[in-house]
Design an enzyme around this catalytic site. Structure first.
Site, PDB file in Angstrom:
ATOM      1  N   ASP A 292       0.698  -1.340   0.078  1.00 55.73           N
ATOM      2  CA  ASP A 292      -0.133   0.030  -0.017  1.00 55.73           C
ATOM      3  C   ASP A 292       1.047   1.288  -0.083  1.00 55.73           C
ATOM      4  OD1 ASP A 292      -3.335   0.445   0.748  1.00 55.73           O
ATOM      5  OD2 ASP A 292      -2.009   2.162   0.782  1.00 55.73           O
TER       6      ASP A 292
ATOM      7  N   ALA B 255       2.425  -0.447  -6.107  1.00 52.38           N
ATOM      8  CA  ALA B 255       2.308  -1.766  -6.643  1.00 52.38           C
ATOM      9  C   ALA B 255       2.706  -1.542  -8.224  1.00 52.38           C
ATOM     10  CB  ALA B 255       0.903  -2.386  -6.557  1.00 52.38           C
TER      11      ALA B 255
ATOM     12  N   TYR C 262      -9.414  -8.883  -8.588  1.00 49.27           N
ATOM     13  CA  TYR C 262     -10.186  -8.701  -7.119  1.00 49.27           C
ATOM     14  C   TYR C 262     -11.281  -7.829  -7.310  1.00 49.27           C
ATOM     15  CZ  TYR C 262     -11.165 -11.187  -2.939  1.00 49.27           C
ATOM     16  OH  TYR C 262     -11.929 -11.963  -1.913  1.00 49.27           O
TER      17      TYR C 262
ATOM     18  N   CYS D 143     -21.280 -13.891   8.228  1.00 50.81           N
ATOM     19  CA  CYS D 143     -20.891 -15.307   7.794  1.00 50.81           C
ATOM     20  C   CYS D 143     -21.737 -15.476   6.404  1.00 50.81           C
ATOM     21  CB  CYS D 143     -21.132 -16.208   8.799  1.00 50.81           C
ATOM     22  SG  CYS D 143     -22.722 -16.797   9.139  1.00 50.81           S
TER      23      CYS D 143
ATOM     24  N   GLY E 108     -17.873  -0.681  -6.289  1.00 47.47           N
ATOM     25  CA  GLY E 108     -16.817  -1.800  -6.438  1.00 47.47           C
ATOM     26  C   GLY E 108     -16.102  -1.438  -7.708  1.00 47.47           C
TER      27      GLY E 108
END
Length: 552
Positions: free
Chosen positions: A193, A240, A319, A407, A489
């Site tokens: 990061d 990155a 991702y 969950c 997203g």
């Protein structure tokens, strides 16, 4: 927008600030989204994901708070891109709040037009759970990340990540789950990061084990632990788009490579190669167009390096941040040669109506969550994988803001769990009502061709009717608040998605609403995948009795 230095924290206990528990739940969850333990930049109303906000501006935030405090139990508050615009008489089983965030007519659904509107104060970016008031911190994505890496381990590494190295980047509110998810699966991870504060935050909350500014140290520690087959997570300060090409040039190939930088937003979410965080902030303000172009060029290099690692044997996957699309648009023809995480690892769960189900204790008492953990361990004891997750979460996950748990539960399981929770509130076993919700990333609530609906069997990746139907059925079935968003997203123009929250306040009316909503909501996931031709979804629908008129 003016930054405001104030500490917002949701009220705890059973004393109401509002005229009913559903209004109280909405108020507390809005405030919880902006708790400094939860939000990435609370002074800017930013919860996570670049500029994902809980309210459009501070004036709108205060107006929402005031509206919720006076809202009757037969009224509905309407929120348009983070601004309260109306209160209408409805009825007690109707949602108390309806939210529409960041929605643009398709021809204008791009970052440039969005930013024009945002600068005029006409729109905000709601991400997924930021503008819908059900973000619970990094735990909110942790099990999904754990499931993703777990499935990668099953497919490629014999069921465990022991003795493997994962390379990734992005340690914000979502990406910050990656280090712990990898170590929970037994692996070693280097997570990059550019923001020291993000890494330190993950270490403070026990999502990451160590911090370094040295690539050499990161590689040495990773190699040592990989050889010992012991897990460790290493937060590496750097960019990155610089580090991945450097590793390629050295011939260093990880076992897995992915990325969760906020590449969905080239202006606010990604730092171009060659710039420090401070230099990038200055350039962003002075020349945003040049900044965006440099970001996109860096993303292309980033993806080129991931593809090079894939060619050398790494398991590479996207991702869900749309970085492949940006690289493709910049001329990298093979950007989509590695898959997204949903078609690679998650879609079978969606076919069973499974997804990231979450609940929050409005009491603020962790004991209420621990009691619900026991419900999962008792009622779903046959699902050892799920029970292992709950046991690990209890040991390793630190609560952020109001105590919560996540969950993945499927069709039938969600309604059963909700029913039991409501009974526990009614009996006094739980000290206050429980908020039940989910991410918009779910089985039947999102259209996102580069993420959740990538590579659908029938080619229906871009069909956006499904999230709208999801929001409509959840609204008429009595969800406590329902949201429809755009661009979460993956950024503007690439997704439409819906969210829902239902409050278990212990009443009989709540029990009926819970039964309806927690059946239809995951049911939409089964229906969506039946319609696309997935055999597992058809099998699930037949076993569970989901009524689908044209199912063969």
């Amino acid at each position: 927008m003016e930054n405001v230095k104030q500490t917002i924290r949701a009220p705890r206990g059973t004393e109401l600030q509002t005229k009913g528990w559903i209004q109280e739940a909405a108020l507390r969850m809005l405030m919880n989204n902006l708790d400094p333990e939860v939000a990435e930049k609370p002074e800017e109303l930013v919860v996570y994901g670049g500029i994902g906000r809980a309210a459009r501006n501070w004036e709108s935030y205060q107006a929402i708070v005031d509206s919720l405090k006076t809202l009757e139990s037969d009224e509905t508050l309407l929120v348009q891109s983070g601004k309260p615009v109306a209160i209408f008489k409805s009825h007690e089983d109707a949602p108390r709040v309806l939210l529409a965030n960041s929605n643009l007519v398709p021809k204008w659904a791009n970052w440039e037009h969005f930013r024009e509107l945002e600068q005029k104060g006409l729109m905000m970016y709601g991400q997924m759970t930021a503008g819908s008031w059900i973000y619970i911190g990094t735990q909110g994505i942790l099990q999904g990340t754990y499931e993703t890496f777990g499935e990668a381990a099953r497919q490629h590494f014999g069921g465990s990540l022991k003795g493997t190295l994962t390379l990734t980047a992005g340690l914000g509110g979502m990406g910050g789950a990656q280090p712990l998810a990898v170590t929970m699966n037994g692996g070693v991870v280097i997570a990059i990061d550019v923001d020291k504060r993000s890494i330190e935050r993950r270490i403070e909350k026990r999502y990451c084990d160590m911090y370094t500014e040295s690539l050499e140290e990161a590689l040495a520690v990773a190699t040592e632990y990989k050889e010992k087959k012991e897990p460790i997570s290493i937060g590496l300060l750097g960019n990155a788009a610089e580090i991945l090409p450097e590793l390629v040039s050295r011939g260093i190939t990880p076992d897995l490579v992915t990325d969760q930088t906020s590449a969905h937003d080239p202006l606010n979410g990604y730092v171009p190669a060659g710039y420090s965080l401070e230099e990038a902030t200055k350039l962003r303000a002075e020349d945003p167009d040049r900044y965006v172009q440099l970001s996109k060029e860096s993303m292309k290099k980033h993806v080129e390096a991931m593809l090079a690692m894939q060619e050398k044997g790494a398991i590479a996957f996207d991702y869900g941040n749309n970085i492949r699309q940006v690289a493709f648009d910049e001329g990298l023809e093979h950007a989509f040669d590695f898959p997204g995480f949903v078609p690679a690892f998650i879609r079978p769960l969606f076919c069973e109506g499974k997804g990231p189900f979450r609940w929050v204790a409005l009491s603020g008492d962790p004991e209420d969550i621990y009691k619900t953990d026991e419900v999962i361990l008792r009622e779903f004891a046959h699902n050892e994988h799920l029970c292992n997750w709950i046991r690990m979460a209890r040991q390793q996950v630190e609560f952020q803001g109001l105590p919560s748990r996540i969950c993945w539960l499927g069709y039938g399981e969600r309604a059963k769990f909700g029913r039991i929770i409501n009974e526990m509130v009614a009996s006094g076993e739980l000290s206050a009502p429980i908020v039940i919700g989910r991410d918009h990333l779910d089985c039947g609530s999102v259209a996102s061709p580069n993420r959740e609906t990538e590579g659908m069997k029938d080619g229906s990746d871009a069909v956006a009717d499904w999230p709208i139907l999801n929001a409509l059925i959840n609204s008429v079935n009595g969800a406590s608040w329902v949201s429809v968003h755009h661009g979460g997203g993956v950024g503007m123009g690439y997704s439409l998605h819906a969210g829902m929250v239902i409050v278990a306040d212990g009443t009989e009316a709540a029990a009926k609403r819970i039964e309806r909503v927690l059946t239809s909501d995951p049911g939409m996931g089964v229906v969506r995948h039946v319609d696309a031709g997935y055999d597992l979804a058809v099998q699930t629908a037949k076993e569970k009795g989901v009524n689908i008129p044209m199912m063969k």
